[in-house]
Design a protein around this motif. Structure first.
Motif, short mmCIF file in Angstrom:
data_model
loop_
_atom_site.label_atom_id
_atom_site.label_comp_id
_atom_site.label_asym_id
_atom_site.label_seq_id
_atom_site.Cartn_x
_atom_site.Cartn_y
_atom_site.Cartn_z
N VAL A 59 -41.22 -22.73 -4.16
CA VAL A 59 -42.58 -22.41 -4.34
C VAL A 59 -41.64 -20.87 -3.11
N ASP A 60 -41.36 -21.36 -2.30
CA ASP A 60 -40.82 -20.30 -1.39
C ASP A 60 -40.22 -19.53 -2.04
N ARG A 61 -39.47 -19.30 -2.47
CA ARG A 61 -39.01 -18.10 -3.18
C ARG A 61 -39.22 -17.99 -4.28
N LEU A 62 -40.18 -17.90 -4.98
CA LEU A 62 -40.92 -17.71 -5.96
C LEU A 62 -42.50 -16.83 -5.69
N THR A 63 -42.60 -17.02 -3.83
CA THR A 63 -43.56 -16.50 -3.70
C THR A 63 -43.83 -14.71 -3.85
N ASN A 64 -42.63 -13.74 -3.84
CA ASN A 64 -42.98 -13.03 -3.72
C ASN A 64 -41.75 -11.98 -4.59
N SER A 65 -41.97 -13.17 -5.69
CA SER A 65 -40.95 -12.59 -6.52
C SER A 65 -41.67 -11.95 -7.67
N GLU A 66 -40.35 -11.08 -8.38
CA GLU A 66 -41.68 -10.04 -9.79
C GLU A 66 -42.00 -11.19 -10.74
N ALA A 67 -41.09 -11.97 -11.10
CA ALA A 67 -41.46 -12.88 -11.99
C ALA A 67 -42.68 -13.76 -11.76
N ASN A 68 -42.42 -13.71 -10.65
CA ASN A 68 -44.13 -14.46 -10.49
C ASN A 68 -45.13 -13.91 -10.66
N ALA A 69 -45.65 -12.36 -10.12
CA ALA A 69 -46.17 -11.48 -9.92
C ALA A 69 -46.01 -11.74 -12.19
N ARG A 70 -45.49 -11.26 -13.11
CA ARG A 70 -45.35 -10.84 -13.75
C ARG A 70 -46.06 -12.77 -15.18
N ARG A 71 -45.16 -13.10 -14.05
CA ARG A 71 -46.25 -14.59 -15.13
C ARG A 71 -48.05 -15.02 -14.99
N ILE A 72 -48.29 -14.98 -13.18
CA ILE A 72 -49.19 -14.79 -12.94
C ILE A 72 -50.58 -13.85 -13.96
N SER A 73 -49.66 -11.98 -14.07
CA SER A 73 -50.26 -11.36 -14.58
C SER A 73 -51.12 -11.04 -16.06
N VAL A 74 -49.78 -12.08 -16.57
CA VAL A 74 -50.14 -12.70 -18.02
C VAL A 74 -50.75 -13.87 -18.14
N VAL A 75 -51.45 -14.16 -17.36
CA VAL A 75 -52.50 -15.85 -17.34
C VAL A 75 -53.75 -15.01 -17.04
N GLU A 76 -53.64 -14.33 -15.77
CA GLU A 76 -56.09 -13.14 -15.81
C GLU A 76 -55.38 -12.67 -17.14
N GLY A 77 -54.85 -11.88 -17.83
CA GLY A 77 -54.49 -11.12 -19.06
C GLY A 77 -55.47 -12.03 -20.42
N CYS A 78 -55.15 -13.26 -20.20
CA CYS A 78 -54.94 -14.07 -21.09
C CYS A 78 -57.19 -14.23 -21.13
N PHE A 79 -56.80 -14.42 -20.02
CA PHE A 79 -58.42 -14.64 -19.11
C PHE A 79 -59.64 -13.76 -19.26
N GLY A 80 -58.99 -12.21 -19.44
CA GLY A 80 -59.86 -11.36 -19.48
C GLY A 80 -60.79 -10.83 -18.48
N THR A 81 -61.69 -9.91 -18.63
CA THR A 81 -62.67 -9.63 -17.87
C THR A 81 -63.45 -10.77 -17.24
N ALA A 82 -63.69 -11.92 -18.00
CA ALA A 82 -64.60 -13.43 -17.87
C ALA A 82 -63.86 -14.02 -16.80
N GLY A 83 -62.28 -13.52 -16.71
CA GLY A 83 -61.48 -14.23 -15.53
C GLY A 83 -62.20 -13.75 -14.50
N GLN A 84 -61.57 -14.71 -12.98
CA GLN A 84 -61.62 -14.27 -12.35
C GLN A 84 -60.30 -13.45 -11.41
N PRO A 85 -60.06 -12.42 -10.65
CA PRO A 85 -58.47 -12.65 -10.40
C PRO A 85 -58.03 -12.88 -9.77
N LEU A 86 -56.41 -13.63 -10.09
CA LEU A 86 -55.38 -14.68 -9.61
C LEU A 86 -54.41 -14.18 -9.22
#
Length: 249
Positions: free
Chosen positions: A2-29
């Motif tokens: 977890v500590d290694r992934l915290t500030n990684s670009e890969a983790n940021a991209r994955r979370i961004s994809v999840v946010e995009g799947c929920f769209g404007t109806a979802g909360q920022p993650l």
């Protein structure tokens, strides 16, 4: 990990994809320190019937939603803080296999994985995330949790009076305290359960009497934590709300 992934670009991209799947109806993650641990489809035991839901496990929250287009679009986002979560395994029975309970002060429900291996992985990861959060925060694990609702299909008659048979005219209701399926006459009263709602909610007469007398506190369910899909009798103990509509009876 977890500590290694915290500030990684890969983790940021994955979370961004999840946010995009929920769209404007979802909360920022995306927040500092949040890591997406894993994701997958689990069968959630809802009030009417089991339904497939997409789940995302982060190091501090559990997120799930309805599947509109697999891996592309989800709605009805729900976010559960992990620090208040406890989990318990469920014995296999019939078609419902590889399940466990996810219990929180505001809501509790059963989920099922496709395989025993998946179940083990999910439970191990959730347990570790919860343990890490409690350890880092110096908190005591929560013993309070909402009752798991008995599914409508498990009760043909009121689980309190055992007399009223459910029909299109005599509809089912759920006690927010014990989770039993009860008739209207056995659940006319309401009581304030602060963890579940800011307003008084429907409870059965049995729970109302215990709550009003002080014999039962608002934070603890009146039944055991175990869930069996084969519950038929009011003396047995246990599932969930009408597909995440918390206002549903």
């Amino acid at each position: 990990m977890v500590d290694r992934l915290t500030n990684s670009e890969a983790n940021a991209r994955r979370i961004s994809v999840v946010e995009g799947c929920f769209g404007t109806a979802g909360q920022p993650l995306a927040i500092p320190g949040r890591v997406l641990i894993g994701e997958g489809v689990l069968t959630k035991l809802c009030r009417k019937k089991p339904k497939a839901r997409q789940f995302f496990l982060f190091n501090d929250i559990l997120v799930y939603g309805n599947i509109v287009i697999q891996k592309k679009k989800y709605n009805k986002q729900h976010i559960i803080p992990l620090e208040n979560v406890t989990i318990d395994s469920i014995l296999d029975e019939g078609d419902l296999r590889n399940g466990w309970l996810i219990k929180t002060p505001t809501k509790s429900f059963a989920v099922y994985a496709a395989t025993a291996t998946e179940k083990s992985e999910w439970m191990n990861h959730i347990h570790k995330c919860v343990s890490d959060l409690i350890s880092k925060g110096g908190k005591t694990p929560s013993n309070e949790h909402a009752a798991v609702w008995v599914p409508d299909s498990e009760a043909t008659v009121c689980m309190r009076c055992t007399k009223v048979k459910f029909t299109p005219m005599s509809r089912r209701h759920h006690c927010r305290k014990c989770g039993f399926v009860v008739c209207g006459l056995c659940s006319e009263k309401k009581f304030l359960l602060p963890n579940q709602s800011s307003k008084p909610v429907r409870v059965c007469d049995f729970c109302h009497e215990l709550l009003s007398s002080g014999e039962l506190t608002a934070g603890y369910p009146t039944r055991s934590d175990s869930y069996s899909p084969a519950v038929k009798s009011p003396i047995n103990n246990v599932s969930d709300d009408e597909d995440d509509d918390d206002s549903s009876d």
